[in-house]
Design an enzyme around this catalytic site. Structure first.
Site, mmCIF file in Angstrom:
data_model
loop_
_atom_site.group_PDB
_atom_site.id
_atom_site.type_symbol
_atom_site.label_atom_id
_atom_site.label_comp_id
_atom_site.label_asym_id
_atom_site.label_seq_id
_atom_site.Cartn_x
_atom_site.Cartn_y
_atom_site.Cartn_z
ATOM 1 N N TYR A 4 -5.019 8.018 -6.900
ATOM 2 C CA TYR A 4 -3.941 7.191 -6.357
ATOM 3 C C TYR A 4 -4.226 6.825 -4.900
ATOM 4 O O TYR A 4 -4.115 5.655 -4.503
ATOM 5 C CB TYR A 4 -2.601 7.919 -6.458
ATOM 6 C CG TYR A 4 -1.463 7.151 -5.826
ATOM 7 C CD1 TYR A 4 -0.969 5.992 -6.418
ATOM 8 C CD2 TYR A 4 -0.889 7.573 -4.626
ATOM 9 C CE1 TYR A 4 0.068 5.276 -5.823
ATOM 10 C CE2 TYR A 4 0.151 6.861 -4.038
ATOM 11 C CZ TYR A 4 0.629 5.719 -4.642
ATOM 12 O OH TYR A 4 1.642 5.005 -4.056
ATOM 13 N N LYS B 96 -4.659 3.083 -3.105
ATOM 14 C CA LYS B 96 -3.821 2.574 -2.010
ATOM 15 C C LYS B 96 -4.666 2.204 -0.790
ATOM 16 O O LYS B 96 -4.317 1.268 -0.060
ATOM 17 C CB LYS B 96 -2.756 3.610 -1.656
ATOM 18 C CG LYS B 96 -1.713 3.816 -2.748
ATOM 19 C CD LYS B 96 -0.778 2.632 -2.901
ATOM 20 C CE LYS B 96 -1.099 1.665 -3.990
ATOM 21 N NZ LYS B 96 -0.125 0.552 -4.106
ATOM 22 N N SER C 259 0.850 -1.184 0.000
ATOM 23 C CA SER C 259 0.000 0.000 0.000
ATOM 24 C C SER C 259 0.887 1.235 0.000
ATOM 25 O O SER C 259 1.943 1.253 -0.630
ATOM 26 C CB SER C 259 -0.955 -0.029 1.190
ATOM 27 O OG SER C 259 -1.812 1.084 1.193
#
Length: 312
Positions: free
Chosen positions: A199, A203, A170
Site C-alpha cells: 500500500y 501511495k 495519495s
C-alpha cells in the site's frame, strides 16, 4: 526537509484549515470526473462540486452503488451527477470508460484521481495480474489520465486561464513507500511483502506519477498535484489488522475534512500555481517523500507504466 517522524506528526495533527468548501468559486460550465466517488472522500468531493454548479461524473465500477450515491447526492444538492462505469483494476475497462466519456463530452476541466484500495489481502491481483493496490491506485489512474490527456490539453486551450487540473490522491503512508519493480506484478517477490508495504508503495507511486504528469504536460496547460487527504474515518480501514486500526484511530479525522485539500487544489485560483506540488492536510503545501523528487526514479516508473499499457 521533514523527517518521517516530523511529517507523521505534522500531517496527522494538522492545524485548522483556512480553506472552506464555501470558498469554492462558481463552477458553472466546468466538467469534472471524480474516480471512486460513490463513497468516502470522492463522494464528499462530488457533493461540493455539484453544490457549486459543476457537471460531475461519478466514475465507479458498481452501477448499483453509483446509482445510490447519485440519488443521495441529488437529494443533498438538488443536482444530478452522471455515472461513468470504471474499473481501475481492469485496463480494458478503463479504455472503454474513456471512450464513453469522450463520446459525450468535448471538455474536461478537472480530473480527480481519487479512488483507491488499501491493505488488500496480498493474494488479490488486478484483471491483468498486477498487485491490486499498485494496479488500481497507480497503473489504473496512469492509464486513465494518459487516455484523457488529449481532452485535458484541448480544454486548457479553450479556458480563460489556459489550464486544466489533475488531482492525485495519495496518503501519509507514501512517506514509508519505496518502489520495488519486482513487486508491481504478481510473483514470488510480491507475495513475500506485507499488504501495508504494498500500500505504501502505491501511495508513493501516486506522488511520483503526479510529478511526472506535471513535468511532461505542465507547458500544455495541465496542473498536476498530489495530496494527502488526511487520516480519515472511511471504509478503507476494513482490511487493516485490528491492532493497526486501533493505533490509527488515535489520529483519525471526520470524513468531511478529507475533501478539503483536493478541492482547494482542484477549484481555486491558488490551485493554478500548484503544478508539481505535494499538499498536506488541510489545504497546505507540504513536502513529499524525497523519493518522489528523484527524477530518474520517476522517469523509470513512467517508462514502466507506459510499457504495461502499450498493447491494451
Amino acid at each position: 526537509m521533514f523527517s518521517v517522524a516530523q511529517a507523521f506528526i505534522d500531517e496527522s495533527y494538522p492545524p485548522k484549515s483556512r480553506f472552506r468548501v464555501d470558498d469554492i468559486p462558481d463552477l458553472t460550465g466546468k466538467v469534472a470526473i471524480v474516480t471512486g466517488s460513490n463513497t468516502g472522500v470522492g463522494k464528499e468531493t462530488a457533493k461540493a462540486l455539484l453544490n457549486h454548479n459543476a457537471k460531475v461524473y461519478i466514475a465507479a465500477r458498481n452501477p448499483d452503488k453509483a446509482a445510490e450515491a447519485i440519488k443521495d447526492l441529488k437529494e443533498q444538492t438538488g443536482k444530478e451527477a452522471i455515472f461513468l462505469k470504471l474499473d481501475l483494476a481492469d485496463l480494458s475497462s478503463i479504455k472503454s470508460s474513456v471512450e464513453e466519456f469522450v463520446s459525450k463530452e468535448k471538455e474536461l476541466h478537472i480530473l480527480f484521481n481519487n479512488a483507491g484500495v488499501m491493505h488488500c489481502p496480498v493474494p488479490e491481483v488486478t484483471a491483468q495480474g498486477y498487485d491490486l493496490q499498485f494496479g488500481t491506485n497507480v497503473l489504473g489512474h496512469f492509464y486513465l489520465t494518459k487516455l484523457l490527456i488529449p481532452i485535458l490539453t484541448a480544454t486548457a486551450k479553450s479556458t480563460a486561464e489556459g489550464k486544466t487540473r489533475v488531482i492525485n490522491t495519495s496518503s501519509l503512508m507514501s512517506r514509508l513507500g519505496n518502489i520495488d519493480f519486482n513487486t508491481l506484478k504478481d510473483g514470488p517477490a510480491r507475495r513475500k511483502k506485507f499488504s501495508s508495504t504494498l500500500y505504501s508503495q502505491s501511495k508513493l507511486g501516486n506522488v511520483m506519477l503526479s510529478n511526472e504528469i506535471a513535468k511532461r504536460y505542465g507547458e500544455q496547460g495541465i496542473i498536476s498535484v498530489a495530496c494527502n487527504p488526511g487520516n480519515l474515518d472511511t471504509d478503507l480501514w476494513r482490511h487493516m489488522p485490528d491492532l493497526m486500526q486501533r493505533v490509527m484511530r488515535l489520529m483519525i479525522h471526520p470524513l468531511s475534512q478529507g475533501a478539503l485539500t483536493q478541492l482547494w487544489a482542484g477549484t481555486t485560483d491558488d490551485g493554478l500555481t500548484m503544478n508539481g506540488k505535494y499538499l498536506a492536510p488541510w489545504a497546505r503545501i507540504g513536502n513529499p517523500n524525497p523519493l518522489a523528487l528523484d527524477e530518474v526514479l520517476c522517469e523509470d516508473l513512467w517508462t514502466w507504466l507506459e510499457e504495461q499499457v502499450e498493447s491494451v
